[in-house]
Write a protein that holds these residues in place. Sequence first.
Motif, mmCIF file in Angstrom:
data_model
loop_
_atom_site.group_PDB
_atom_site.id
_atom_site.type_symbol
_atom_site.label_atom_id
_atom_site.label_comp_id
_atom_site.label_asym_id
_atom_site.label_seq_id
_atom_site.Cartn_x
_atom_site.Cartn_y
_atom_site.Cartn_z
ATOM 1 N N ARG A 119 0.759 -1.105 -0.049
ATOM 2 C CA ARG A 119 -0.102 -0.111 -0.247
ATOM 3 C C ARG A 119 1.063 1.283 0.155
ATOM 4 N N LEU A 128 -13.149 -4.682 11.398
ATOM 5 C CA LEU A 128 -11.748 -4.572 11.567
ATOM 6 C C LEU A 128 -11.268 -5.289 12.824
ATOM 7 N N GLN A 153 -3.291 -8.651 1.297
ATOM 8 C CA GLN A 153 -3.264 -7.183 1.075
ATOM 9 C C GLN A 153 -4.097 -6.951 -0.285
ATOM 10 N N GLY A 155 -7.573 -7.265 -0.086
ATOM 11 C CA GLY A 155 -8.212 -6.234 1.075
ATOM 12 C C GLY A 155 -8.609 -6.649 2.143
ATOM 13 N N LYS A 156 -7.999 -8.083 2.772
ATOM 14 C CA LYS A 156 -8.465 -8.643 3.933
ATOM 15 C C LYS A 156 -7.301 -8.152 4.990
ATOM 16 N N TRP A 157 -6.170 -7.912 4.567
ATOM 17 C CA TRP A 157 -4.966 -7.326 5.435
ATOM 18 C C TRP A 157 -4.808 -5.795 4.654
ATOM 19 N N ARG A 158 -5.773 -5.065 5.543
ATOM 20 C CA ARG A 158 -5.736 -3.683 5.208
ATOM 21 C C ARG A 158 -4.785 -2.605 5.275
ATOM 22 N N HIS A 159 -4.020 -2.788 6.664
ATOM 23 C CA HIS A 159 -2.812 -1.910 6.785
ATOM 24 C C HIS A 159 -1.853 -2.923 7.426
ATOM 25 N N ASP A 180 -9.372 -6.845 7.744
ATOM 26 C CA ASP A 180 -10.769 -6.461 7.499
ATOM 27 C C ASP A 180 -11.437 -7.688 6.927
ATOM 28 N N ASP A 205 -14.012 5.025 5.372
ATOM 29 C CA ASP A 205 -13.733 3.673 5.254
ATOM 30 C C ASP A 205 -13.116 2.964 6.562
ATOM 31 N N ASP A 206 -12.911 3.674 7.548
ATOM 32 C CA ASP A 206 -12.305 3.315 8.711
ATOM 33 C C ASP A 206 -13.459 2.812 9.774
#
Lengths: 96, 96, 96, 96, 96, 96, 96, 96, 96, 96
Positions: free
Chosen positions: E92, F2, F35, F38-42, F57, F94-95
């Motif tokens: 990211r 989350l 990532q 979109g599962k591992w967002r950060h 997520d 989106d948080d």
Amino acid sequence: MLFHVRMDVRVPHGVDPAWLDELKRTERERAQALQSQGKWRHLWRIAGQYSNISVFDVADAQELHDLVSTLPLFPFMDIQVTPLCRHPSSVREDDS
Amino acid sequence: MLFHVRMDVRVPHGVDPAWLDELKRTERERAQALQSQGKWRHLWRIAGQYSNISVFDVADAQELHDLVSTLPLFPFMDIQVTPLCRHPSSVREDDS
Amino acid sequence: MLFHVRMDVRVPHGVDPAWLDELKRTERERAQALQSQGKWRHLWRIAGQYSNISVFDVADAQELHDLVSTLPLFPFMDIQVTPLCRHPSSVREDDS
Amino acid sequence: MLFHVRMDVRVPHGVDPAWLDELKRTERERAQALQSQGKWRHLWRIAGQYSNISVFDVADAQELHDLVSTLPLFPFMDIQVTPLCRHPSSVREDDS
Amino acid sequence: MLFHVRMDVRVPHGVDPAWLDELKRTERERAQALQSQGKWRHLWRIAGQYSNISVFDVADAQELHDLVSTLPLFPFMDIQVTPLCRHPSSVREDDS
Amino acid sequence: MLFHVRMDVRVPHGVDPAWLDELKRTERERAQALQSQGKWRHLWRIAGQYSNISVFDVADAQELHDLVSTLPLFPFMDIQVTPLCRHPSSVREDDS
Amino acid sequence: MLFHVRMDVRVPHGVDPAWLDELKRTERERAQALQSQGKWRHLWRIAGQYSNISVFDVADAQELHDLVSTLPLFPFMDIQVTPLCRHPSSVREDDS
Amino acid sequence: MLFHVRMDVRVPHGVDPAWLDELKRTERERAQALQSQGKWRHLWRIAGQYSNISVFDVADAQELHDLVSTLPLFPFMDIQVTPLCRHPSSVREDDS
Amino acid sequence: MLFHVRMDVRVPHGVDPAWLDELKRTERERAQALQSQGKWRHLWRIAGQYSNISVFDVADAQELHDLVSTLPLFPFMDIQVTPLCRHPSSVREDDS
Amino acid sequence: MLFHVRMDVRVPHGVDPAWLDELKRTERERAQALQSQGKWRHLWRIAGQYSNISVFDVADAQELHDLVSTLPLFPFMDIQVTPLCRHPSSVREDDS
């Protein structure tokens, strides 16, 4: 200057017993020599534990470190150092 | 018998200063009397803290409790007691 | 001799704000005077906390205690003292 | 930007002594080079422990990580990082 | 530069509810303004606790401290700051 | 939903380096694939430590567990999971 | 989704007893209503403590937070949340 | 069934002394009655602390909770409960 | 009688994988048999950890110990036991 | 004099099972002999753990240390010692 030192000895399983006995023997000699010189002022066993509580009387933190970090069992000890000073209510001349 | 005692004094905000001063004065008198009797063998201040490290020489745990729990500042102290015994490497006759 | 000192300030709710401001003002004056004298060698703020990390350069633990325990905010501070000595890999002459 | 870093070295029993000596030698060279470059601003030994307290002066957290995580003893160190900033009472120009 | 910040709010019993509501209202305004400016990048509630986990994107530790220490609820918060840097496996672009 | 996850990697001494490198390579591939989905967002590195802070997520705790417990380095990680929800002051869509 | 929640109630000295009784009465009503709805699936007292261990069955962390943070005793509770998922050895259909 | 219970009494500053004395008097009566009934099998003072270590012999956790939570000093006590069972090396018939 | 039990499995590096698989297989059989008998009433996985939270329904602490201490993975588990009793606000008949 | 002792046995993986069985057998013999002599007054198993809680009745801390530190499993035990004295509310003659 006085430092309160607690030493907890934790010998990992698998250390060669003969080598450990030799470490303990030289540790004892060092401890007794430092006591005779007045550097290691008090040395007590904590009941029920392989630990001691000591009071060192040294010139400064450098001398303390030089003495403690060269003890034969140093690699196996957890050490906590607390600097002491005279208590205003103390009546004992040499506790400072 | 020797006990290692650490006392951390924590006075809550709002205690009356005059009463606190009186407590401290009588605490000091008690500490000095017990030192003179040989019961409170060592008394050091921990540098930078309102705390002391002490060694008591008493008959048993009962006498230790009777002495410590009647100190004027006892309600404001966190106290940790560690029973001591002679260290096999000690060369000092009176450290036991 | 160098001591590493961490001070965490915890002011209880209900302290009079004007009195607290006065304590902070005199605390700042004391801190600056001790820095000018070379006793309080370093003073950093810990990011995000009402805490500092300091290095004192004093004669011994007694002088450290006399300086720290008379700071105006001392009754509201948790203080941890760590004695330092020269690191064998240090190349900086005055870090000892 | 300044970071306060504490490093506690814990070497497991059984590490080859010659290899460990080599790690320590290169660790010392790295530490001295980084001090000469001004990146590793302070380096003190904690008295009585195989630990140091350091202050790094780096561009940001990324540079700090790159420096610390490539130290030869990194796999054997517990590391605590505390970001520092200027203390409002500091009088020392370069402590920020 | 990114900092991970955890804030635990602990309001002592006896705080005036109207004043606390006003603090919370201005805290919310500050939080939303800082988010709009991109300084307060993420803000999550920890489920079941009066606590948040945040990520700040600021120039350095000084800016972080200036923002956090002036929050209206700062006197009632326990705050832990962890400096972040780019993870080598991150894909990211803006997480650094 | 989350989840905040902290992972501290602790590789015991004596692990085969080639096998560890292989574990790290597949770990990176898994992390990047998750990532991208979109599962591992950060995913951030904690400065100075072999640790990361992540936000996942996922549908629920079951999916989180299935993802995390099958990571190649899972046997060597201490993992702390904190469930997150939307903060009432958040302005970021989106948080949550 | 299941969450394990531990709640430790700590009522500060000086809280008005009548108001506290009213809080406890409404807390009980809320707890019983949530149990009847199936949201608060289990509720046990920890022997010897003013604490409970609970299991909530909710849609997600947001619903958990909304339920727990509006409990009348929430301001006086320390709360720990642990997300649960199905154990591979479980034979009980509804424990997931 | 036997339970090991440690009780640490922490009386907040400002409690009315006469009321506290009355609490202590009724606490003592309760303790002595429960000892006479054989429910409170052992009761020792921890030397140097306002704490006790006890062993209760009750039907189950419910009875333990009913006894302990109705002690007059319960609101001022931190309590830790440890369930005991017979030790395979015990030779004492009634220690189970 | 109900006991809340948390089990954290920590398998040391170097355990033979085939033997460990066998331990896990018999552990699962034991867990399922005890659930079928109603002794092991609940068994949940903690998300993200090699840990479970369980509720046992046994005659007393002795039966709990006999069941738990003979689990195949017992030598590799950290176990915390908390005795439960009925919560006065519970509406569920079988949660006691 | 009475001492409360908690012993947690932690046997490292890899200890020879036959040797460990022999240690346990002699430990049991020592424990039973000391109980018969009245030195080891109480010995309970903590439910769910490889731990015991004991009460020793010995002349002083020295005798306690001599007994405990020569137990065959001493090298594998974490030991906590708490000195006890008579509780003013105790009605049991021999609990002091």
